[in-house]
Design a protein around this motif. Sequence first.
Motif, PDB file in Angstrom:
ATOM      1  N   UNK A  88       0.847  -1.201   0.000  1.00  0.00           N
ATOM      2  CA  UNK A  88       0.000   0.000   0.000  1.00  0.00           C
ATOM      3  C   UNK A  88       0.879   1.246   0.000  1.00  0.00           C
ATOM      4  N   UNK A  89       1.957   1.207   0.762  1.00  0.00           N
ATOM      5  CA  UNK A  89       2.877   2.341   0.796  1.00  0.00           C
ATOM      6  C   UNK A  89       3.570   2.585  -0.524  1.00  0.00           C
ATOM      7  N   UNK A  90       3.937   1.521  -1.235  1.00  0.00           N
ATOM      8  CA  UNK A  90       4.603   1.696  -2.535  1.00  0.00           C
ATOM      9  C   UNK A  90       3.619   2.130  -3.614  1.00  0.00           C
ATOM     10  N   UNK A  91       2.365   1.855  -3.385  1.00  0.00           N
ATOM     11  CA  UNK A  91       1.347   2.201  -4.383  1.00  0.00           C
ATOM     12  C   UNK A  91       1.113   3.708  -4.464  1.00  0.00           C
ATOM     13  N   UNK A  92       1.341   4.415  -3.378  1.00  0.00           N
ATOM     14  CA  UNK A  92       1.095   5.866  -3.357  1.00  0.00           C
ATOM     15  C   UNK A  92       2.002   6.604  -4.352  1.00  0.00           C
ATOM     16  N   UNK A  93       3.340   6.463  -4.260  1.00  0.00           N
ATOM     17  CA  UNK A  93       4.167   7.175  -5.245  1.00  0.00           C
ATOM     18  C   UNK A  93       3.995   6.629  -6.667  1.00  0.00           C
ATOM     19  N   UNK A  94       3.746   5.334  -6.781  1.00  0.00           N
ATOM     20  CA  UNK A  94       3.536   4.742  -8.103  1.00  0.00           C
ATOM     21  C   UNK A  94       2.316   5.363  -8.777  1.00  0.00           C
ATOM     22  N   UNK A  95       1.255   5.528  -8.037  1.00  0.00           N
ATOM     23  CA  UNK A  95       0.023   6.098  -8.584  1.00  0.00           C
ATOM     24  C   UNK A  95       0.199   7.580  -8.889  1.00  0.00           C
ATOM     25  N   UNK A  96       0.838   8.297  -7.970  1.00  0.00           N
ATOM     26  CA  UNK A  96       1.054   9.731  -8.184  1.00  0.00           C
ATOM     27  C   UNK A  96       1.933   9.986  -9.408  1.00  0.00           C
ATOM     28  N   UNK A  97       2.942   9.130  -9.605  1.00  0.00           N
ATOM     29  CA  UNK A  97       3.848   9.311 -10.739  1.00  0.00           C
ATOM     30  C   UNK A  97       3.243   8.807 -12.040  1.00  0.00           C
ATOM     31  N   UNK A  98       2.551   7.698 -11.967  1.00  0.00           N
ATOM     32  CA  UNK A  98       2.098   7.052 -13.198  1.00  0.00           C
ATOM     33  C   UNK A  98       0.764   7.516 -13.745  1.00  0.00           C
ATOM     34  N   UNK A  99      -0.085   8.078 -12.895  1.00  0.00           N
ATOM     35  CA  UNK A  99      -1.437   8.405 -13.356  1.00  0.00           C
ATOM     36  C   UNK A  99      -1.924   9.766 -12.859  1.00  0.00           C
ATOM     37  N   UNK A 100      -1.148  10.836 -13.112  1.00  0.00           N
ATOM     38  CA  UNK A 100      -1.579  12.161 -12.655  1.00  0.00           C
ATOM     39  C   UNK A 100      -2.611  12.766 -13.617  1.00  0.00           C
ATOM     40  N   UNK A 125      -7.366  -0.062  -1.409  1.00  0.00           N
ATOM     41  CA  UNK A 125      -8.402  -0.529  -0.480  1.00  0.00           C
ATOM     42  C   UNK A 125      -8.282  -2.021  -0.204  1.00  0.00           C
ATOM     43  N   UNK A 126      -8.027  -2.812  -1.237  1.00  0.00           N
ATOM     44  CA  UNK A 126      -7.848  -4.251  -1.049  1.00  0.00           C
ATOM     45  C   UNK A 126      -6.642  -4.560  -0.180  1.00  0.00           C
ATOM     46  N   UNK A 127      -5.571  -3.792  -0.351  1.00  0.00           N
ATOM     47  CA  UNK A 127      -4.377  -3.996   0.478  1.00  0.00           C
ATOM     48  C   UNK A 127      -4.645  -3.626   1.929  1.00  0.00           C
ATOM     49  N   UNK A 128      -5.430  -2.576   2.147  1.00  0.00           N
ATOM     50  CA  UNK A 128      -5.785  -2.221   3.528  1.00  0.00           C
ATOM     51  C   UNK A 128      -6.618  -3.327   4.171  1.00  0.00           C
ATOM     52  N   UNK A 129      -7.529  -3.912   3.399  1.00  0.00           N
ATOM     53  CA  UNK A 129      -8.308  -5.044   3.927  1.00  0.00           C
ATOM     54  C   UNK A 129      -7.391  -6.225   4.252  1.00  0.00           C
ATOM     55  N   UNK A 130      -6.451  -6.501   3.344  1.00  0.00           N
ATOM     56  CA  UNK A 130      -5.509  -7.607   3.585  1.00  0.00           C
ATOM     57  C   UNK A 130      -4.641  -7.322   4.807  1.00  0.00           C
ATOM     58  N   UNK A 131      -4.282  -6.056   5.007  1.00  0.00           N
ATOM     59  CA  UNK A 131      -3.465  -5.700   6.172  1.00  0.00           C
ATOM     60  C   UNK A 131      -4.250  -5.841   7.470  1.00  0.00           C
ATOM     61  N   UNK A 132      -5.556  -5.665   7.403  1.00  0.00           N
ATOM     62  CA  UNK A 132      -6.392  -5.760   8.603  1.00  0.00           C
ATOM     63  C   UNK A 132      -6.890  -7.183   8.857  1.00  0.00           C
ATOM     64  N   UNK A 133      -6.733  -8.080   7.885  1.00  0.00           N
ATOM     65  CA  UNK A 133      -7.266  -9.433   7.987  1.00  0.00           C
ATOM     66  C   UNK A 133      -6.490 -10.258   8.999  1.00  0.00           C
TER      67      UNK A 133
END
Length: 181
Positions: A88-100, A125-133
């Motif tokens: 989830x943490x790596x997805x933030x910069x990836x999304x900001x860089x790849x899909x602005x 969202x799916x990763x947050x669910x997996x992290x909370x599972x």
Amino acid sequence: MKPVRSLARVMLSGIFVVSGARNLQNPGRVVPAAKPVTDRVAPLIERNWPGAPTDTETLVRVNAGVQLTAGLLLASGRLTRPAALVLAGTLVPTTAAGHPFWNTDDPAARAQNQIHFLKNLGLFGGLLLAAADTEGRPGLRWRAGHRIGHSRRSVERAVRTARREAKIAVRSAATARRLPG
């Protein structure tokens, strides 16, 4: 429920394993898109980790390696909760860089980037669910509360027992004083 959980983790991690491996082997294809984000993150890295590499290609490789490793951990069922948080943490910069999409003037490109941005938001969202599972096991909060409650009850029992034994000792002492001897 275990097979469903296992299959869902493999499906969720697939994109991270594939894109992580691809970007690790060939970071040059995403360096131009990543440069605006890495340029903003580089001073933060230099301030907190002096001497750490801050060039865009290296940061892309590090992100790719982390995604590949955490994706494999999630897929294999090992350290799934931390792996999901890392992804989830790596997805933030990836999304900001790849899909602005907010920076795109072309309506077709804007729509395409917006779709990918929303897709990544769903993955997040799916990763947050997996992290909370907790896989049906009690969570850390419940276990801590349960342990505290158990300890409190043990202490209360010990206090009651000590009071009871003290009363018995007082009665025995009083009885011993009354006896001629």
